[in-house]
Design a protein around this motif. Structure first.
Motif, short mmCIF file in Angstrom:
data_model
loop_
_atom_site.label_atom_id
_atom_site.label_comp_id
_atom_site.label_asym_id
_atom_site.label_seq_id
_atom_site.Cartn_x
_atom_site.Cartn_y
_atom_site.Cartn_z
N GLU A 185 -0.78 -6.54 5.63
CA GLU A 185 -0.53 -5.96 4.31
C GLU A 185 0.96 -5.99 3.95
O GLU A 185 1.33 -6.32 2.82
CB GLU A 185 -1.04 -4.52 4.28
CG GLU A 185 -2.56 -4.40 4.33
CD GLU A 185 -3.02 -2.96 4.50
OE1 GLU A 185 -2.15 -2.10 4.77
OE2 GLU A 185 -4.23 -2.70 4.35
N ARG B 70 -2.02 -3.55 9.15
CA ARG B 70 -0.81 -3.07 8.49
C ARG B 70 0.21 -4.20 8.38
O ARG B 70 0.87 -4.35 7.34
CB ARG B 70 -0.23 -1.88 9.27
CG ARG B 70 1.03 -1.30 8.69
CD ARG B 70 0.83 -0.77 7.29
NE ARG B 70 2.02 -0.11 6.78
CZ ARG B 70 2.32 0.00 5.50
NH1 ARG B 70 1.51 -0.51 4.59
NH2 ARG B 70 3.42 0.61 5.11
N GLN C 85 0.82 -1.20 0.00
CA GLN C 85 0.00 0.00 0.00
C GLN C 85 0.86 1.27 0.00
O GLN C 85 2.02 1.22 0.41
CB GLN C 85 -0.90 0.01 1.24
CG GLN C 85 -1.84 -1.18 1.33
CD GLN C 85 -2.82 -1.21 0.19
OE1 GLN C 85 -3.41 -0.18 -0.16
NE2 GLN C 85 -3.00 -2.38 -0.41
#
Length: 388
Positions: A64, A61, A41
């Motif tokens: 990801e 997070r 991201q």
């Protein structure tokens, strides 16, 4: 990272760089023909919305970051000989797992020493897991940090490794760092202690920046005395309140003009006087050489660039490794380290007054002559030797 990629290309190696889609150096790599692969991201929205020390949103997070390694990086690394990883622990643990699965050489590289275990400093606190403030045994704290890393990241990592056909890892942090990590820092700015863990210190990965300064900035520089550069780099919107006003007033108190960098904090001019100029992305190597002083947030990159330019510095440590670099600037006598991240006009003016002395400028020029510029080439040659 751009410096390393270019150095590898110059030595005849093929290079593929995986990075967040909004990494600023990706655009520079595209300009020199280095292949880039968007991974994960965008960084800026995450950094701009994280409350320091808070674990809110951390699990997502982490997932990801690791997912980008096991998916995007795993596909991009097929056919490669070496995988070099840097960044947050969830990312580099996934990257080493990818290298293990593919059977290729793995190198962990750090651009600052603070995250690497050392008996000479406390580990940085992890989000939502503060270290006991009364504890003073650094070795015990690093052991605690290793256990915290396992608790925070072990389950996610080993779940992904199992799906990848890999055995579980016991000791997430040390698995990611390896027993001989690389340290891309300058040995003058970041001297090693005899009792430090074994690292390969290559020198900082600097790529000479040949971009011209914007015409408007050139005209501003030519129109008067050397200005003071002020910027907080990738410090997000959480920058000190009214920082631009405080900084401009402090510089004016020293009878100097200002070049203000917008940065991730979105700093802006505070009035329409002609002694201030606002810049965005710019060739800092060229600009710093023409500045009277550099006021900055204390990142490894900005500190190294200012030191190499021979320009006195004022470090306003905004967290992470910044207090370390501020301490090194002060210890070397090439500038001052502000006490804390939030200056007043008076405190910043005093720090600038010390940095602007002829003695500090002479010392900054002397230290600049000792800063290595071949770190990226040293690292590139080591990688090629490792790859055979």
């Amino acid at each position: 990272m751009a410096g390393l990629a270019v150095a590898l290309r110059e030595l005849g190696a093929g290079v593929r760089v995986c990075a967040p889609p909004d990494a600023e150096f990706v655009q520079r790599l595209a300009g020199v023909g280095v292949e880039t692969v968007p991974a994960g991201q965008p960084v800026r929205p995450v950094v701009s919305t994280v409350t320091p020390g808070s674990a809110v949103g951390l699990a997502q997070r982490v997932a990801e970051l690791m997912g980008a390694q096991f998916e995007t990086v795993a596909a991009a690394a097929v056919g490669c000989d070496v995988l070099v990883a840097t960044g947050p622990l969830p990312a580099v643990t996934g990257a080493r797992s990818v290298a293990e699965k593919l059977g290729i050489r793995y190198v962990h590289a750090s651009h600052q020493p603070v995250a690497l275990p050392s008996p000479h400093r406390r580990p940085p606190a992890r989000r939502g897991r503060p270290l006991p403030p009364e504890a003073s045994d650094n070795r015990a704290l690093w052991e605690l940090d290793a256990r915290i890393a396992d608790e925070m990241f072990g389950e996610e990592l080993n779940g992904r490794r199992a799906a990848f056909g890999l055995p579980p890892v016991d000791g997430v942090r040390d698995y990611a760092f390896t027993d001989r990590p690389w340290l891309a820092t300058d040995p003058v700015l970041d001297p090693r202690q005899p009792t430090d863990p074994d690292v390969v210190q290559t020198g900082a990965w600097i790529r000479p920046d040949e971009r011209p300064l914007p015409a408007g900035l050139e005209a501003f520089l030519d129109a008067g005395t050397a200005p003071v550069y002020v910027g907080l780099g990738s410090t997000p919107v959480g920058a000190p309140q009214d920082f631009a006003r405080v900084a401009v007033d402090a510089v004016r108190a020293q009878g100097r003009r200002v070049v203000l960098s917008r940065g991730w904090a979105g700093l802006d001019l505070v009035d329409d006087q002609d002694d201030c100029f606002l810049v965005g992305e710019v060739n800092q190597q060229a600009l710093f050489r023409r500045a009277a002083a550099v006021v900055h947030h204390g990142s490894a990159g900005t500190t190294t660039t200012a030191t190499g330019a021979g320009t006195p510095q004022v470090v306003l440590p905004q967290g992470g490794d910044a207090p370390y670099w501020g301490g090194r600037v002060a210890d070397l006598g090439i500038g001052t380290a502000h006490d804390g991240p939030t200056p007043t006009t008076g405190s910043l003016s005093l720090a600038l007054e010390a940095a602007l002395t002829p003695q500090t400028r002479a010392r900054a020029a002397a230290v600049a002559a000792t800063i290595r510029t071949d770190g990226a080439t040293v690292a590139a040659k080591l990688l090629l030797d490792a790859a055979g």
